[in-house]
Design a protein around this motif. Structure first.
Motif, mmCIF file in Angstrom:
data_model
loop_
_atom_site.group_PDB
_atom_site.id
_atom_site.type_symbol
_atom_site.label_atom_id
_atom_site.label_comp_id
_atom_site.label_asym_id
_atom_site.label_seq_id
_atom_site.Cartn_x
_atom_site.Cartn_y
_atom_site.Cartn_z
ATOM 1 N N ARG A 135 0.547 -1.385 -0.154
ATOM 2 C CA ARG A 135 0.631 0.145 0.196
ATOM 3 C C ARG A 135 0.862 1.415 -0.380
ATOM 4 O O ARG A 135 -0.150 2.560 -0.484
ATOM 5 C CB ARG A 135 -1.143 -0.180 1.308
ATOM 6 C CG ARG A 135 -2.016 -0.937 1.310
ATOM 7 C CD ARG A 135 -3.186 -1.135 -0.288
ATOM 8 N NE ARG A 135 -3.798 -2.088 -0.166
ATOM 9 C CZ ARG A 135 -4.712 -2.649 -1.152
ATOM 10 N NH1 ARG A 135 -4.817 -1.742 -1.911
ATOM 11 N NH2 ARG A 135 -5.828 -2.792 -0.976
ATOM 12 N N THR A 136 2.602 1.172 -0.079
ATOM 13 C CA THR A 136 3.355 2.033 -0.032
ATOM 14 C C THR A 136 2.762 3.024 -1.577
ATOM 15 O O THR A 136 3.313 3.990 -1.658
ATOM 16 C CB THR A 136 4.123 1.996 0.343
ATOM 17 O OG1 THR A 136 4.852 0.299 -0.353
ATOM 18 C CG2 THR A 136 4.422 1.021 2.028
ATOM 19 N N LYS A 146 2.788 4.788 -4.220
ATOM 20 C CA LYS A 146 2.162 5.749 -4.891
ATOM 21 C C LYS A 146 1.889 6.134 -6.586
ATOM 22 O O LYS A 146 1.120 7.176 -7.206
ATOM 23 C CB LYS A 146 1.991 7.058 -3.996
ATOM 24 C CG LYS A 146 2.797 7.369 -2.892
ATOM 25 C CD LYS A 146 0.718 6.748 -2.420
ATOM 26 C CE LYS A 146 0.920 6.613 -0.412
ATOM 27 N NZ LYS A 146 -0.719 5.980 -0.056
ATOM 28 N N SER A 200 -5.758 1.395 -7.667
ATOM 29 C CA SER A 200 -5.366 2.211 -7.780
ATOM 30 C C SER A 200 -6.043 3.266 -7.477
ATOM 31 O O SER A 200 -5.698 5.135 -7.117
ATOM 32 C CB SER A 200 -5.883 2.860 -9.120
ATOM 33 O OG SER A 200 -7.357 2.896 -9.679
ATOM 34 N N GLN A 242 -5.656 3.809 -3.997
ATOM 35 C CA GLN A 242 -4.572 4.693 -3.169
ATOM 36 C C GLN A 242 -3.384 5.491 -4.052
ATOM 37 O O GLN A 242 -2.500 5.971 -3.398
ATOM 38 C CB GLN A 242 -3.765 3.572 -2.770
ATOM 39 C CG GLN A 242 -2.749 2.723 -3.072
ATOM 40 C CD GLN A 242 -2.229 1.453 -3.035
ATOM 41 O OE1 GLN A 242 -2.534 0.772 -1.896
ATOM 42 N NE2 GLN A 242 -0.591 1.511 -3.255
ATOM 43 N N ARG A 298 -1.270 8.274 -6.332
ATOM 44 C CA ARG A 298 -1.332 9.707 -6.331
ATOM 45 C C ARG A 298 -1.083 9.675 -8.116
ATOM 46 O O ARG A 298 -1.843 10.961 -8.710
ATOM 47 C CB ARG A 298 0.029 10.809 -5.533
ATOM 48 C CG ARG A 298 -0.315 10.775 -4.215
ATOM 49 C CD ARG A 298 0.687 11.261 -3.085
ATOM 50 N NE ARG A 298 0.137 11.103 -2.228
ATOM 51 C CZ ARG A 298 0.877 11.942 -1.279
ATOM 52 N NH1 ARG A 298 2.703 11.535 -1.597
ATOM 53 N NH2 ARG A 298 1.201 11.847 -0.016
ATOM 54 N N TRP A 348 -10.900 8.106 -5.919
ATOM 55 C CA TRP A 348 -9.381 7.936 -5.977
ATOM 56 C C TRP A 348 -9.537 9.154 -5.151
ATOM 57 O O TRP A 348 -8.903 10.736 -5.823
ATOM 58 C CB TRP A 348 -9.228 8.754 -7.241
ATOM 59 C CG TRP A 348 -9.948 7.378 -7.854
ATOM 60 C CD1 TRP A 348 -8.531 6.111 -7.958
ATOM 61 C CD2 TRP A 348 -11.040 6.604 -8.015
ATOM 62 N NE1 TRP A 348 -9.416 4.730 -8.938
ATOM 63 C CE2 TRP A 348 -10.683 5.918 -9.196
ATOM 64 C CE3 TRP A 348 -12.329 6.965 -8.309
ATOM 65 C CZ2 TRP A 348 -11.816 4.925 -10.029
ATOM 66 C CZ3 TRP A 348 -12.954 6.858 -9.758
ATOM 67 C CH2 TRP A 348 -12.745 5.061 -9.885
ATOM 68 N N TYR A 354 -6.701 10.200 -3.587
ATOM 69 C CA TYR A 354 -5.043 11.155 -3.922
ATOM 70 C C TYR A 354 -4.550 11.668 -4.838
ATOM 71 O O TYR A 354 -4.167 12.548 -5.535
ATOM 72 C CB TYR A 354 -4.102 9.697 -3.136
ATOM 73 C CG TYR A 354 -4.391 9.372 -1.262
ATOM 74 C CD1 TYR A 354 -4.370 10.731 -0.626
ATOM 75 C CD2 TYR A 354 -5.088 8.376 -1.369
ATOM 76 C CE1 TYR A 354 -5.286 10.094 0.453
ATOM 77 C CE2 TYR A 354 -5.372 7.731 0.071
ATOM 78 C CZ TYR A 354 -5.724 8.520 1.282
ATOM 79 O OH TYR A 354 -5.968 8.097 2.164
#
Length: 285
Positions: free
Chosen positions: A108-109, A111, A134, A136, A138, A165, A167
């Motif tokens: 989950r890290t 981005k 997607s 999670q 940026r 979404w 982020y």
């Protein structure tokens, strides 16, 4: 690769031994799997031809397993090539199941994700896992793939309640591949209609999903084999939506509603093939 009888065969791709567990790595924040090319001598009748060949190729499920073991991973680039022929349905099914499972296990890290293919392909079973993953991210870039119209909006107007979404700032879908039906000149009007319906559905679904992206700063949608483009960008502190309207394409009422176009009308810009509208903020109220 060709078999002895001319049957198409899947190229070799390294896999992990079943049940093998990779040690965790907390020092890797960016991961890519570049191709290594080396010259290979290929004999053609009586003369030699030096051609580059791939080395150290590993399967996509194995790449996903490696990424899943990187607990601090933030930036991930992945080539979705599979090269498994349709004549190997069991192998394709196993590969797709493993790939979908691999997506569900990514850390989950992450981005920033880029998915691409050197040749044209499509997102299939992996699209379901990608949609959830997607949420999670940026930054998401998908290059040289056939984007399924349901990737961001599975059933058209009805986004699932969990689709959000919060982020996502960058969504770039570049060099997307539109699969054209077999061409027959006398059926050109029918093909034009099929293409128009495809574009309307894709644009509309993307517009509905974009309303669920409050941090959005940039959307780019381009095609490898169609002269159509869509872009959302920030200019002079305003959000600017531009659309290419080649081949007499006109945005549908559903498109205008999905993107909440003010006055439900795009204005001419640049030249006769482009239309635009602006918003003071995003998502538009």
């Amino acid at each position: 690769m060709e078999g002895g009888a001319g049957d198409e065969m899947a190229p070799y791709r390294a896999e992990f031994v079943p049940g093998y567990s990779l040690p965790r790595a907390s020092c890797i924040t960016s991961l890519d799997f570049p191709k290594l090319l080396s010259p290979e001598t290929i004999w053609v009748e009586t003369w030699a031809l030096d051609m580059p060949c791939d080395e150290n190729e590993i399967s996509m499920p194995a790449r996903l397993s490696i990424a899943s073991a990187c607990s601090a991973l933030e930036n991930f680039r992945l080539d979705l090539v599979d090269e498994i022929p349709s004549s190997e349905p069991n192998m394709r099914s196993t590969w797709r199941t493993a790939a979908a499972q691999g997506f569900s296990q990514l850390p989950r890290t992450i981005k920033d994700m880029t998915l691409y293919r050197g040749d044209s392909g499509r997102l299939d079973e992996s699209a379901k896992q990608l949609q959830m993953f997607s949420m999670q991210l940026r930054h998401l870039r998908i290059e040289s793939l056939e984007i399924l119209r349901g990737l961001f909006c599975p059933d058209g107007l009805g986004l699932p309640i969990e689709a959000h979404w919060p982020y996502l700032e960058t969504l770039h879908l570049k060099d997307q591949y539109y699969v054209t039906p077999p061409f027959h000149g006398e059926l050109q009007p029918a093909y034009d209609l099929i293409r128009e319906r495809y574009l309307n559905k894709l644009y509309t679904n993307l517009g509905h999903a974009a309303q669920k992206m409050p941090c959005l700063k940039s959307v780019i949608l381009t095609f490898r084999n169609l002269d159509h483009e869509l872009e959302l960008s920030i200019k002079n502190k305003r959000y600017n939506l531009t659309l290419c309207v080649m081949d007499n394409y006109q945005p549908s009422h559903e498109f205008l509603e999905a993107w909440k176009v003010p006055g439900e009308s795009l204005q001419p810009c640049i030249n006769k093939f482009w239309r635009e509208t602006t918003y003071p903020s995003w998502p538009p109220s």
